[in-house]
Design an enzyme around this catalytic site. Structure first.
Site, PDB file in Angstrom:
ATOM      1  N   GLU A 127       0.843  -1.200   0.000  1.00  0.00           N
ATOM      2  CA  GLU A 127       0.000   0.000   0.000  1.00  0.00           C
ATOM      3  C   GLU A 127       0.876   1.248   0.000  1.00  0.00           C
ATOM      4  O   GLU A 127       1.970   1.223   0.576  1.00  0.00           O
ATOM      5  CB  GLU A 127      -0.875   0.013   1.274  1.00  0.00           C
ATOM      6  CG  GLU A 127      -1.734  -1.227   1.395  1.00  0.00           C
ATOM      7  CD  GLU A 127      -2.448  -1.348   2.746  1.00  0.00           C
ATOM      8  OE1 GLU A 127      -2.433  -0.364   3.525  1.00  0.00           O
ATOM      9  OE2 GLU A 127      -3.004  -2.425   3.002  1.00  0.00           O
ATOM     10  N   LYS A 129       2.192   4.561   1.492  1.00  0.00           N
ATOM     11  CA  LYS A 129       2.182   5.080   2.861  1.00  0.00           C
ATOM     12  C   LYS A 129       1.792   6.545   2.781  1.00  0.00           C
ATOM     13  O   LYS A 129       2.579   7.401   2.365  1.00  0.00           O
ATOM     14  CB  LYS A 129       3.554   4.910   3.516  1.00  0.00           C
ATOM     15  CG  LYS A 129       3.558   5.339   4.971  1.00  0.00           C
ATOM     16  CD  LYS A 129       4.857   4.942   5.636  1.00  0.00           C
ATOM     17  CE  LYS A 129       4.882   5.250   7.120  1.00  0.00           C
ATOM     18  NZ  LYS A 129       4.512   6.587   7.485  1.00  0.00           N
ATOM     19  N   ASP A 131       1.054  10.296   3.623  1.00  0.00           N
ATOM     20  CA  ASP A 131       1.715  11.191   4.568  1.00  0.00           C
ATOM     21  C   ASP A 131       0.694  12.179   5.123  1.00  0.00           C
ATOM     22  O   ASP A 131       0.552  13.297   4.648  1.00  0.00           O
ATOM     23  CB  ASP A 131       2.856  11.925   3.847  1.00  0.00           C
ATOM     24  CG  ASP A 131       3.829  12.538   4.825  1.00  0.00           C
ATOM     25  OD1 ASP A 131       3.701  12.255   6.040  1.00  0.00           O
ATOM     26  OD2 ASP A 131       4.703  13.295   4.390  1.00  0.00           O
ATOM     27  N   TYR A 239      -7.161   1.966   5.873  1.00  0.00           N
ATOM     28  CA  TYR A 239      -6.191   0.902   5.599  1.00  0.00           C
ATOM     29  C   TYR A 239      -6.098  -0.202   6.647  1.00  0.00           C
ATOM     30  O   TYR A 239      -5.316  -1.134   6.478  1.00  0.00           O
ATOM     31  CB  TYR A 239      -4.801   1.479   5.371  1.00  0.00           C
ATOM     32  CG  TYR A 239      -4.327   2.477   6.408  1.00  0.00           C
ATOM     33  CD1 TYR A 239      -4.171   2.119   7.738  1.00  0.00           C
ATOM     34  CD2 TYR A 239      -4.027   3.773   6.042  1.00  0.00           C
ATOM     35  CE1 TYR A 239      -3.742   3.030   8.676  1.00  0.00           C
ATOM     36  CE2 TYR A 239      -3.591   4.698   6.979  1.00  0.00           C
ATOM     37  CZ  TYR A 239      -3.450   4.328   8.290  1.00  0.00           C
ATOM     38  OH  TYR A 239      -3.037   5.233   9.219  1.00  0.00           O
ATOM     39  N   LYS A 327      10.392   3.429   3.749  1.00  0.00           N
ATOM     40  CA  LYS A 327      10.371   4.877   3.502  1.00  0.00           C
ATOM     41  C   LYS A 327      11.146   5.238   2.234  1.00  0.00           C
ATOM     42  O   LYS A 327      12.128   4.585   1.881  1.00  0.00           O
ATOM     43  CB  LYS A 327      11.017   5.606   4.700  1.00  0.00           C
ATOM     44  CG  LYS A 327      10.354   5.306   6.036  1.00  0.00           C
ATOM     45  CD  LYS A 327       9.017   5.970   6.191  1.00  0.00           C
ATOM     46  CE  LYS A 327       9.107   7.396   6.627  1.00  0.00           C
ATOM     47  NZ  LYS A 327       9.318   7.591   8.049  1.00  0.00           N
ATOM     48  N   CYS A 421      10.897  49.670   4.425  1.00  0.00           N
ATOM     49  CA  CYS A 421      10.568  48.852   3.268  1.00  0.00           C
ATOM     50  C   CYS A 421      11.726  48.901   2.263  1.00  0.00           C
ATOM     51  O   CYS A 421      12.190  49.993   1.922  1.00  0.00           O
ATOM     52  CB  CYS A 421       9.288  49.370   2.625  1.00  0.00           C
ATOM     53  SG  CYS A 421       8.933  48.576   1.055  1.00  0.00           S
ATOM     54  N   CYS A 424      10.258  51.007  -0.992  1.00  0.00           N
ATOM     55  CA  CYS A 424       9.848  52.411  -1.008  1.00  0.00           C
ATOM     56  C   CYS A 424      10.408  53.195   0.170  1.00  0.00           C
ATOM     57  O   CYS A 424      10.211  54.406   0.256  1.00  0.00           O
ATOM     58  CB  CYS A 424       8.329  52.529  -1.042  1.00  0.00           C
ATOM     59  SG  CYS A 424       7.551  52.091   0.518  1.00  0.00           S
ATOM     60  N   CYS A 439       4.813  46.608   4.994  1.00  0.00           N
ATOM     61  CA  CYS A 439       5.018  47.988   4.560  1.00  0.00           C
ATOM     62  C   CYS A 439       3.640  48.584   4.341  1.00  0.00           C
ATOM     63  O   CYS A 439       2.820  48.009   3.635  1.00  0.00           O
ATOM     64  CB  CYS A 439       5.798  48.021   3.247  1.00  0.00           C
ATOM     65  SG  CYS A 439       5.714  49.629   2.453  1.00  0.00           S
ATOM     66  N   CYS A 444       3.983  52.340  -2.452  1.00  0.00           N
ATOM     67  CA  CYS A 444       5.069  51.354  -2.532  1.00  0.00           C
ATOM     68  C   CYS A 444       4.968  50.615  -3.883  1.00  0.00           C
ATOM     69  O   CYS A 444       3.957  49.949  -4.147  1.00  0.00           O
ATOM     70  CB  CYS A 444       4.920  50.391  -1.365  1.00  0.00           C
ATOM     71  SG  CYS A 444       6.157  49.102  -1.357  1.00  0.00           S
TER      72      CYS A 444
HETATM   73  S1  IVH Z   1      -0.981   0.396   8.736  1.00  0.00           S
HETATM   74  C1  IVH Z   1      -0.520  -1.708  12.630  1.00  0.00           C
HETATM   75  N1  IVH Z   1      -1.138   1.404   6.337  1.00  0.00           N
HETATM   76  O1  IVH Z   1       1.999   5.212   8.907  1.00  0.00           O
HETATM   77  C2  IVH Z   1      -0.738  -1.032  11.320  1.00  0.00           C
HETATM   78  N2  IVH Z   1      -0.307   2.798   8.065  1.00  0.00           N
HETATM   79  O2  IVH Z   1       4.399   4.599  10.527  1.00  0.00           O
HETATM   80  C3  IVH Z   1      -0.655   0.404  11.437  1.00  0.00           C
HETATM   81  N3  IVH Z   1       0.225   5.074   7.344  1.00  0.00           N
HETATM   82  O3  IVH Z   1       0.535   5.434  12.096  1.00  0.00           O
HETATM   83  C4  IVH Z   1      -0.745   1.211  10.264  1.00  0.00           C
HETATM   84  N4  IVH Z   1      -0.341   4.838   5.233  1.00  0.00           N
HETATM   85  O4  IVH Z   1      -0.426   6.874  10.223  1.00  0.00           O
HETATM   86  C5  IVH Z   1      -0.793   1.632   7.611  1.00  0.00           C
HETATM   87  N5  IVH Z   1      -1.368   2.170   4.159  1.00  0.00           N
HETATM   88  C6  IVH Z   1      -1.029   2.395   5.423  1.00  0.00           C
HETATM   89  C7  IVH Z   1      -0.546   3.642   5.852  1.00  0.00           C
HETATM   90  C8  IVH Z   1      -0.188   3.806   7.188  1.00  0.00           C
HETATM   91  C9  IVH Z   1       0.113   5.683   6.147  1.00  0.00           C
HETATM   92  C10 IVH Z   1       0.746   5.744   8.559  1.00  0.00           C
HETATM   93  C11 IVH Z   1      -0.115   5.569   9.780  1.00  0.00           C
HETATM   94  C12 IVH Z   1       0.763   4.917  10.810  1.00  0.00           C
HETATM   95  C13 IVH Z   1       2.121   5.239  10.313  1.00  0.00           C
HETATM   96  C14 IVH Z   1       3.116   4.202  10.773  1.00  0.00           C
END
Ligand code: IVH
Length: 680
Positions: A127, A129, A131, A239, A327, A421, A424, A439, A444
């Site tokens: 999946e 991740k 942000d 998720y 990451k 400024c 001006c 300003c 200006c």
């Molecule tokens: S699973 C036990 N799935 O990443 C499972 N987390 O570093 C817990 N996050 O706190 C999370 N996308 O805020 C999961 N597809 C995804 C995610 C995800 C973002 C975040 C989530 C979690 C953090 C962990």
């Protein structure tokens, strides 16, 4: 006697049926739009259905159900967030930093744990991740009852009212097999477009911009006033399950498919792979796709797909053994800060901008970065000559994250906020409660330049063809000094431009002519009053109906307009009290610029009557009440005076009620208020 068929129609019953139908329709179209990305109707048609629902619910407040799409718009602000303890702790994930670590830190370890031979394969769900920030939603009997932030993993904050404002979140689950209890976890995020727009608006209002979409999402969700959250287009992807009663799943893939069927948003980029090679390939693919996604992801998450296997593996105190976050490398680079330039914006805000030794960050050469404001510069102790870490975080404009203090030689130089400024020379001011240094010089040059560009721009007067480049030429030729001068331009003036032809000059003149009859909202926005964006300008146009009324408005009248607080009211009042601004507006009038008046509700049955609401209203919220009054031509004000006609008192009404009694103002309960509306 023959009965007409119409006599059998009960309007109340009709309304009830239609409200149900509209709720179903709107939720269906929400799902098409937000989850399937396949809308079937236009935004205007959607708005039409929505307005019809609100109108019916206004007429019959008892028909408002907690699952109605109208209930997303947010109730009254809360004093602070109530703590919510999660039934199951919300865990975090262990990190990997490249595909090799997915193999060593996850796959190889699991095989060892399970006693599997090297050649065996574990299937994974991969999946993106997201942000953003993690939340938990609780659906009881299919209805969204509680939503909370992750907090420390054990206890979070109750953000139910705010989550309800997210249009992609179903208030009621649909489809077959909806369980009696479903706790579902997911990530709230802000798209890159929404993030950039939010930051532009903030900078225009002298507010500090958010450093990245994650901070913006967190700041927007943790608003005590849900109406603010409602204006930020936050999204959610689900998720993971929490506690579930009344349904069972055997795998993560099945879980995601089933909850998507119930209407919950699930990222379409999730993918089941048959072994760790697939998980490594997915990570590589997402590294590439990351740049073209409309939202920020900071890695991928790899999860054992089988739930029985997940259970067998179990978890450590903070993270499960069956998953890992892989990451992406940060989009950061180190370079030297060679100078700090001062940039003056349309509203006079002076922003420090970093001049950098050019450096490449994931394919883009960066030579400038925002330093946001002087408070931030001081807090990060950024000095000219410093080695700094620069980040591209979802925004087009990179930001300086921090100084690499170890690289300091002692010759670095701090830059204090300006006293004058840079453009001006006027003395600058710093308004209490604002981080911006401003300003306020009336002549200006960059402010004049930016305000003329703004005046002509799309959304404002929309002078077709008169873009930034032409405005710059007009200024450098000394042809315009104020926005009024635009309407004094002749064909000969335009012919002095580089590469100008007869036809283009004629087009520009006719575009200017056409803009003279724009609507009032656009005109008010075009004036560039501080804190007045398109939305506020429109609200002002609707509330005051004409420019003359708006120019005369008192602070009290201004604050009685929906969403206008005292700082905005003060800014509008100051703008129209400034002689130079009045002079430009009257010149515009003399040159034939006459913004169309907006039909204000006049002659309504509550025309001229003013209302004050106090205490906790239980039958309807204040926005709704205000709309009822305004629809009938009345107005709602914030404080009680001898001129107030009615005070509507809810529960626990305090000093305003006492004052109303002292002054002999008519006091109404909620029912009496509704009766009055019926009677007028
Ligand atoms: S699973 C036990 N799935 O990443 C499972 N987390 O570093 C817990 N996050 O706190 C999370 N996308 O805020 C999961 N597809 C995804 C995610 C995800 C973002 C975040 C989530 C979690 C953090 C962990």
């Amino acid at each position: 006697m023959q009965l007409s068929l119409l006599d059998n129609v009960d309007p109340r019953q009709n309304a009830e049926d239609r409200v149900k139908e509209l709720c179903t329709l709107l939720e269906y179209h929400n799902k098409r739009y937000y989850q399937l990305d396949a809308p079937e109707i236009s935004d205007a048609e959607y708005d039409g259905l929505f307005r019809e629902l609100v109108a019916l619910e206004d007429r019959y407040p008892e028909l408002i159900s907690p699952g109605s799409p109208s209930q997303r718009v947010g109730g009254a602000p809360v004093g602070r967030f109530r703590p919510v303890t999660h039934r199951l702790p919300m865990l975090s994930l262990e990190n990997a930093f490249n595909d090799e670590e997915i193999r060593s830190k996850l796959d190889a370890r699991l095989k060892k744990e399970l006693g599997l031979p090297d050649g065996a394969a574990i299937a994974y769900m991969c999946e993106p991740k997201m942000d953003g920030l993690a939340v938990e939603l609780i659906y009881e009997q299919g209805l969204l009852t509680v939503a909370s932030t992750r907090g420390d993993g054990v206890t979070g904050e109750d953000v139910t009212q705010n989550i309800r404002t997210l249009r992609g979140v179903p208030l009621r689950l649909t489809g077959t097999g909806v369980p009696e209890l479903l706790e579902v976890r997911g990530e709230v995020y802000l798209s890159l477009d929404a993030f950039q727009k939010l930051n532009r608006d903030r900078e225009e209002n002298g507010e500090p911009p958010f450093a990245n979409p994650r901070n913006a999402a967190a700041g927007s969700l943790r608003q005590l006033d849900p109406r603010i959250t409602a204006r930020r287009p936050l999204s959610l992807y689900c998720y993971a399950p929490g506690t579930v009663a009344g349904a069972g799943f055997t795998s993560q893939q099945e879980f995601l498919t089933v909850i998507a069927g119930w209407g919950l948003p699930v990222n379409p980029l999730t993918r089941r792979v048959k072994d760790v090679d697939g998980a490594a390939a997915y990570y590589g693919e997402m590294c590439q796709r990351r740049e073209s996604l409309p939202y920020e992801i900071d890695g991928t998450v790899v999860k054992v797909d089988s739930f029985p296997l997940q259970r067998e593996l179990g978890e450590k105190s903070r993270s499960p053994l069956w998953a890992i976050a892989c990451k992406f490398p940060p989009r950061q680079a180190e370079t030297v800060l060679e100078g700090i330039i001062l940039s003056v914006g349309r509203t006079g805000v002076i922003t420090p901008v970093a001049q950098l030794r050019p450096v490449e960050i994931s394919g883009v050469t960066v030579a400038r970065a925002t330093l946001h404001n002087w408070d931030e510069l001081a807090a990060k102790d950024i000095r000219v000559g410093d080695t700094v870490v620069v980040e591209r975080a979802g925004d087009v404009i990179p930001a300086v994250v921090r100084v690499v203090v170890e690289h300091r030689s002692g010759s670095e130089r701090a830059v204090p906020p300006p006293v004058n400024c840079p453009e001006c020379g006027s003395a600058v001011v710093r308004i209490d409660g604002e981080v911006a240094v401003r300003c306020v010089g009336l002549s200006c040059p960059p402010q004049i330049r930016e305000s003329i560009k703004h005046f002509a721009s799309r959304g404002a007067m929309d002078v077709d063809g008169l873009g930034d480049k032409f405005v710059e030429q007009l200024l450098s030729l000394g042809l315009v000094h104020t926005v009024a001068d635009l309407y004094r331009l002749t064909k000969d003036d335009f012919m002095r431009f580089d590469r100008m032809g007869d036809k283009l000059a004629a087009n520009l003149l006719s575009a200017l002519e056409a803009s003279k009859t724009c609507d009032l909202g656009r005109f008010v926005y075009a004036l560039g009053i501080r804190h007045v964006g398109e939305r506020t300008a429109k609200a002002l146009a609707q509330a005051f109906g004409s420019l003359e009324n708006l120019e005369k408005a008192t602070i009290e009248e201004l604050t009685s307009v929906r969403d206008i607080g005292s700082a905005v009211a003060q800014s509008i009042f100051t703008f129209f009290s400034t002689p130079d601004n009045r002079a430009v507006i009257s010149q515009l009038g003399a040159l034939g610029v006459s913004p169309g008046s907006v039909a204000k509700t006049v002659g309504g049955r509550l025309s001229g009557k003013s209302f004050v609401f106090t205490g906790t209203l239980t039958r309807f919220n204040r926005d709704y009440a205000r709309k009822l009054v305004e629809d009938q031509g009345g107005s709602v004000v914030g404080s009680v005076s001898g001129k107030t006609d009615y005070v509507v008192a809810g529960e626990e009404a305090g000093s305003k009620l006492a004052k109303a009694r002292d002054l002999g103002v008519t006091v109404l309960g909620e029912q009496e208020f509704l009766d009055l509306l019926e009677a007028v």
